[in-house]
Motif scaffolding. Structure first.
Motif, short mmCIF file in Angstrom:
data_model
loop_
_atom_site.label_atom_id
_atom_site.label_comp_id
_atom_site.label_asym_id
_atom_site.label_seq_id
_atom_site.Cartn_x
_atom_site.Cartn_y
_atom_site.Cartn_z
N ALA A 1 -11.94 -26.12 3.29
CA ALA A 1 -13.27 -26.72 3.22
C ALA A 1 -13.53 -27.61 4.43
O ALA A 1 -12.66 -28.39 4.84
CB ALA A 1 -13.41 -27.53 1.94
N GLY A 2 -14.73 -27.52 4.96
CA GLY A 2 -15.10 -28.27 6.16
C GLY A 2 -15.08 -29.77 5.95
O GLY A 2 -14.97 -30.53 6.92
N GLY A 3 -15.22 -30.22 4.71
CA GLY A 3 -15.22 -31.66 4.42
C GLY A 3 -13.87 -32.31 4.59
O GLY A 3 -13.77 -33.54 4.62
N VAL A 4 -12.80 -31.52 4.70
CA VAL A 4 -11.46 -32.05 4.92
C VAL A 4 -11.23 -32.14 6.43
O VAL A 4 -11.10 -31.12 7.10
CB VAL A 4 -10.37 -31.16 4.27
CG1 VAL A 4 -8.99 -31.78 4.48
CG2 VAL A 4 -10.65 -30.94 2.80
N GLY A 5 -11.22 -33.35 6.95
CA GLY A 5 -11.08 -33.54 8.40
C GLY A 5 -9.64 -33.72 8.82
O GLY A 5 -8.73 -33.84 8.00
N SER A 6 -9.41 -33.72 10.14
CA SER A 6 -8.11 -34.06 10.71
C SER A 6 -8.35 -34.89 11.96
O SER A 6 -9.27 -34.59 12.73
CB SER A 6 -7.29 -32.82 11.09
OG SER A 6 -6.87 -32.11 9.94
N VAL A 7 -7.53 -35.90 12.14
CA VAL A 7 -7.63 -36.74 13.33
C VAL A 7 -7.32 -35.91 14.58
O VAL A 7 -7.99 -36.02 15.61
CB VAL A 7 -6.65 -37.93 13.22
CG1 VAL A 7 -6.54 -38.69 14.55
CG2 VAL A 7 -7.09 -38.87 12.11
N LEU A 8 -6.30 -35.08 14.48
CA LEU A 8 -5.79 -34.34 15.62
C LEU A 8 -5.34 -32.96 15.12
O LEU A 8 -4.40 -32.87 14.33
CB LEU A 8 -4.61 -35.11 16.23
CG LEU A 8 -3.90 -34.54 17.46
CD1 LEU A 8 -4.87 -34.32 18.60
CD2 LEU A 8 -2.79 -35.50 17.89
N PRO A 9 -6.01 -31.86 15.54
CA PRO A 9 -5.67 -30.53 15.00
C PRO A 9 -4.40 -29.94 15.62
O PRO A 9 -4.40 -28.86 16.20
CB PRO A 9 -6.91 -29.70 15.32
CG PRO A 9 -7.48 -30.33 16.55
CD PRO A 9 -7.15 -31.80 16.46
N VAL A 10 -3.32 -30.69 15.51
CA VAL A 10 -2.01 -30.26 15.97
C VAL A 10 -1.19 -29.98 14.71
O VAL A 10 -1.03 -30.87 13.87
CB VAL A 10 -1.36 -31.36 16.83
CG1 VAL A 10 0.14 -31.18 16.94
CG2 VAL A 10 -1.99 -31.38 18.22
N PHE A 11 -0.70 -28.79 14.56
CA PHE A 11 -0.02 -28.40 13.31
C PHE A 11 1.46 -28.74 13.38
O PHE A 11 2.16 -28.35 14.32
CB PHE A 11 -0.24 -26.92 13.03
CG PHE A 11 -1.61 -26.63 12.48
CD1 PHE A 11 -1.80 -26.38 11.13
CD2 PHE A 11 -2.72 -26.67 13.31
CE1 PHE A 11 -3.07 -26.15 10.61
CE2 PHE A 11 -4.00 -26.44 12.80
CZ PHE A 11 -4.18 -26.18 11.45
N THR A 12 1.92 -29.47 12.39
CA THR A 12 3.29 -30.01 12.38
C THR A 12 4.29 -28.95 11.95
O THR A 12 4.07 -28.22 10.98
CB THR A 12 3.36 -31.20 11.41
OG1 THR A 12 2.37 -32.16 11.80
CG2 THR A 12 4.73 -31.84 11.42
N ALA A 13 5.40 -28.89 12.66
CA ALA A 13 6.53 -28.04 12.27
C ALA A 13 7.67 -28.88 11.69
O ALA A 13 8.30 -28.51 10.71
CB ALA A 13 7.03 -27.24 13.46
N ARG A 14 7.91 -30.05 12.30
CA ARG A 14 8.96 -30.97 11.84
C ARG A 14 8.52 -32.38 12.16
O ARG A 14 7.71 -32.60 13.06
CB ARG A 14 10.29 -30.71 12.56
CG ARG A 14 10.99 -29.43 12.22
CD ARG A 14 12.31 -29.34 13.00
NE ARG A 14 13.27 -30.34 12.56
CZ ARG A 14 14.40 -30.64 13.21
NH1 ARG A 14 14.71 -30.03 14.34
NH2 ARG A 14 15.22 -31.56 12.73
#
Length: 447
Positions: free
Chosen positions: A34-47
């Protein structure tokens, strides 16, 4: 299960931020989440662990966010992983309201020991900070038989309907989501930096104004609870000016009002004490906790005077997942780590390092209007002019972006969107802490 090798505690940038794999995942996310869920930084965590977040592209970022003050002991602390893994293998869930288990009781016992005051205490466990605050209101209303709830300017208490009503800031938390729960009243807080007659007067003057408004506009005899963050989090890391909290707390005691300290962001060693309200010797009737309680697992609590906690009828408090056994195990591991490593002392050390470096920056950069906070809960408020104190949200956003590009995770906050906040894990290494501050200084130079 084979243990992963330790995550190297060093910044490493292999790609631009975000990298190609993160960008691919972001495209999938935009299609599915859903577009209403934001992220500060769209970097996807692996560890993640210690003071580092490693992304799917192999970049290692310095973490000055701790998942918004959650991973104070690090994102993969040994005791949390050990205890939670053992519990995971034993059972994941029974529902404490169906067949109980020892872990829930152990967490309640630990909270009774750690929270301020030597009175008899009891706890109820939930999933999130908003749930904890909502249940604190239920308990206070059951105890006092009153309905009104008093909160403060710049306060944040959650995203449920009731806690949105308790929260001050419209965007992004409340906009378009009303109508909100009734019987909520907002009064001034002692925001020293922006108090009209100066920070030295803010404590007594704001307390007098707040008490006057409660008395005249609500009626003290109608108030079930007064709820305040001892350090206001989303509102801008505002430390109420000295004298404010004791005066409001005394007013509550004199009028039979339940005084609730919302320690969801400021609790568990974050400010250099187990709980921020201890700074002025405040002993709340109820205290709400979450975030740093369980090393990253979802858990929250209301802890307070036994007679108040017992006011709700049997079956009146609870929830299917409240006090989940794996999360309880995580909490016991988190508390074990905090004690073992003396993370209160560590938070105070982080404060001394950060404030010294930030104060030196403030001498060079006029945009820094205020440096504040305690322990590892530090912020700078950015202004266009130090005399007028006009907020500078554009500079705040630009500085955050510049830090992100260099591999430092920082967060913004504040009613005016002009506060850069720093919440490093309490276990962050000295070299990473200083390297992060170097990046902040470079960001000021470039912005």
């Amino acid at each position: 299960m084979t243990a992963l090798p330790p995550l190297p505690q060093e910044r490493r940038l292999l790609t631009p931020i975000p990298g190609p794999k993160s960008q691919e995942l972001q495209a999938r996310r935009l299609a599915a989440v859903a577009g209403g869920v934001g992220s500060v930084l769209p970097v996807f965590t692996a560890r993640a662990g210690g003071g580092i977040i490693e992304d799917v592209d192999g970049n290692r970022l310095i973490d000055f966010g701790s998942g918004i003050a959650v991973t104070s002991v690090g994102a993969s602390a040994e005791a949390v992983v050990r205890r939670a893994s053992a519990q995971l293998a034993a059972f994941t869930h029974t529902c404490f309201m169906v067949t109980p288990y020892e872990g829930y009781v152990e967490v309640a016992e630990a909270l009774a020991e750690l929270t301020p005051g030597d009175h008899a205490k009891k706890s109820a466990l939930f999933n999130s900070g908003a749930e904890a605050v909502e249940n604190a209101v239920k308990i206070a209303r059951a105890y006092t038989k009153q309905q009104a709830v008093v909160v403060f300017d710049h306060g944040y208490h959650g995203r449920t309907n009731l806690t949105m009503a308790l929260t001050a800031k419209n965007m992004p938390y409340k906009h378009g989501f009303g109508p909100f729960a009734p019987e909520v009243y907002r009064v001034p807080v002692a925001y020293g930096y922006r108090w009209p007659t100066g920070a030295d007067n803010a404590g007594p003057e704001a307390a007098a104004q707040a008490i006057d408004q409660i008395s005249k506009q609500v009626g003290a005899e109608n108030v079930a609870a007064i709820i305040i963050e001892p350090v206001l989090g989303e509102g801008g890391f505002i430390e109420p000016a000295k004298g404010f909290l004791p005066a409001v707390r005394q007013f509550a005691a004199d009028n039979g009002i339940v005084f609730v300290a919302d320690e969801i962001q400021s609790g568990f060693c974050r400010t250099g004490q187990w709980f921020a309200c201890e700074d002025e010797g405040i002993v709340p009737d109820l205290i709400t906790t979450a975030k740093g309680i369980a090393g990253g697992l979802p858990l929250a609590a209301v802890t307070g005077r036994a007679e108040i906690m017992d006011a709700a009828h049997a079956g009146g408090l609870g929830g299917t997942y409240g006090g989940n056994p794996v999360a309880c195990a995580g909490a016991l591991g988190s508390i074990e780590t905090m004690k073992e490593l003396d993370l209160n002392a560590r938070a105070k050390h982080i404060e001394s390092v950060m404030k010294a470096r930030l104060s030196a920056m403030a001498e060079k950069y006029e945009v820094i209007g205020d440096i504040r906070g305690r322990g590892a809960m530090i912020a700078i408020e950015l202004v266009k002019d130090r005399t007028t104190k006009e907020p500078h949200p554009e500079a705040t956003a630009a500085l955050a972006k510049a830090c992100h590009q260099e591999g430092l995770v920082v967060l913004t906050c504040g009613t005016y969107g002009n506060v850069l906040r720093f919440l490093p894990p309490l276990v962050i290494g000295e070299d990473l802490l200083n390297e992060g501050l170097d990046i902040i200084e470079q960001a000021f130079t470039s912005v």
